[in-house]
Design a protein around this motif. Sequence first.
Motif, PDB file in Angstrom:
ATOM      1  N   SER A 223       0.849  -1.182   0.000  1.00  0.00           N
ATOM      2  CA  SER A 223       0.000   0.000   0.000  1.00  0.00           C
ATOM      3  C   SER A 223       0.888   1.237   0.000  1.00  0.00           C
ATOM      4  O   SER A 223       1.857   1.312   0.774  1.00  0.00           O
ATOM      5  CB  SER A 223      -0.914  -0.008   1.234  1.00  0.00           C
ATOM      6  N   TRP A 224       0.558   2.201  -0.874  1.00  0.00           N
ATOM      7  CA  TRP A 224       1.368   3.406  -1.011  1.00  0.00           C
ATOM      8  C   TRP A 224       0.471   4.625  -1.168  1.00  0.00           C
ATOM      9  O   TRP A 224      -0.585   4.561  -1.816  1.00  0.00           O
ATOM     10  CB  TRP A 224       2.279   3.326  -2.240  1.00  0.00           C
ATOM     11  N   THR A 225       0.893   5.732  -0.592  1.00  0.00           N
ATOM     12  CA  THR A 225       0.249   7.022  -0.839  1.00  0.00           C
ATOM     13  C   THR A 225       1.083   7.755  -1.882  1.00  0.00           C
ATOM     14  O   THR A 225       2.293   7.931  -1.708  1.00  0.00           O
ATOM     15  CB  THR A 225       0.167   7.860   0.444  1.00  0.00           C
ATOM     16  N   VAL A 226       0.429   8.159  -2.978  1.00  0.00           N
ATOM     17  CA  VAL A 226       1.142   8.801  -4.084  1.00  0.00           C
ATOM     18  C   VAL A 226       0.394  10.055  -4.508  1.00  0.00           C
ATOM     19  O   VAL A 226      -0.794  10.235  -4.209  1.00  0.00           O
ATOM     20  CB  VAL A 226       1.271   7.852  -5.298  1.00  0.00           C
ATOM     21  N   GLU A 227       1.095  10.927  -5.193  1.00  0.00           N
ATOM     22  CA  GLU A 227       0.455  12.061  -5.839  1.00  0.00           C
ATOM     23  C   GLU A 227      -0.114  11.596  -7.166  1.00  0.00           C
ATOM     24  O   GLU A 227       0.529  10.844  -7.905  1.00  0.00           O
ATOM     25  CB  GLU A 227       1.458  13.195  -6.045  1.00  0.00           C
ATOM     26  N   ALA A 228      -1.325  12.031  -7.485  1.00  0.00           N
ATOM     27  CA  ALA A 228      -2.033  11.562  -8.668  1.00  0.00           C
ATOM     28  C   ALA A 228      -1.283  11.918  -9.946  1.00  0.00           C
ATOM     29  O   ALA A 228      -0.369  12.751  -9.947  1.00  0.00           O
ATOM     30  CB  ALA A 228      -3.438  12.151  -8.698  1.00  0.00           C
ATOM     31  N   CYS A 229      -1.682  11.297 -11.040  1.00  0.00           N
ATOM     32  CA  CYS A 229      -1.016  11.493 -12.333  1.00  0.00           C
ATOM     33  C   CYS A 229      -0.990  12.968 -12.729  1.00  0.00           C
ATOM     34  O   CYS A 229      -1.992  13.681 -12.586  1.00  0.00           O
ATOM     35  CB  CYS A 229      -1.746  10.700 -13.408  1.00  0.00           C
TER      36      CYS A 229
END
Length: 264
Positions: A223-229
């Motif tokens: 599980s990762w928190t990322v900034e959207a495309c």
Amino acid sequence: MAASSPSALLSALREQVARIEGHGAGQARRVVPFGIPVLDGALPQGGLVCGALHEVAGAGANVEHASAAALLVAGILACTGGPVLWASERFDLFAPALAGVGLPGSRVVHVEAGKAVLLAMEEGLRHPGLAGVVGEYSGRLSLTASRRLQLAAEASGALAFLIRRGPQLNDLLLSEPTAAVTRWTVACRPSPPPLPHSPDTPGLGRARWQLDLMRCRGGVPGSWTVEACDAQGRLALPADLAHRPAAAPPSHLRRRAAPGRTAA
């Protein structure tokens, strides 16, 4: 003829298994990386394998419309070349949003297929020259139907994405086993304030997603928190999270692994 050594037999067996899974040397597949080492490192070939079926679903309140899932898929396909066939049950695809993550309308052939989304995907995968085939589907997906899509994707070499849309939160249909090589969920997370020097000022920073890799053939769930495309389809790690330790697997996997407990 001299008998083969145990090491030679083991090597031959490994090659045979790799060919069956579509990852042998004679069936090398192109890989589309995310560009985030901690994310690509969880995948056995360092990215999403082309010529395979990948399943993506929204999470929480986004499960019905799957808008974040659609943008993730569009961003991934933005990093490839060639046309994309996008089949959906109804005409609700918002082309400007896809263009905003790097997938212009000139590359997309949209098909309103009703309940025949899976058939439209399978037919699309039989045509050469497509970079990707996407289907948005809200019905039950059997192992047989998903296996047909996986085999069609292997034959074509195209990226195949099935975006699952459920009519309700925590739809049990989305948790049934399929033949997809990877299975993802995408949940929207709160965006940070856009002014670092004024953290209490509300605003709209870059959107954030929580990506959960629920299943990966030969890979490691996580599980990762990322900034959207962004406008080129690229994900990024938030600056305030980039130097933290790697994320733990999704909570349901941790519960399943705990001794003496059963998953909720």
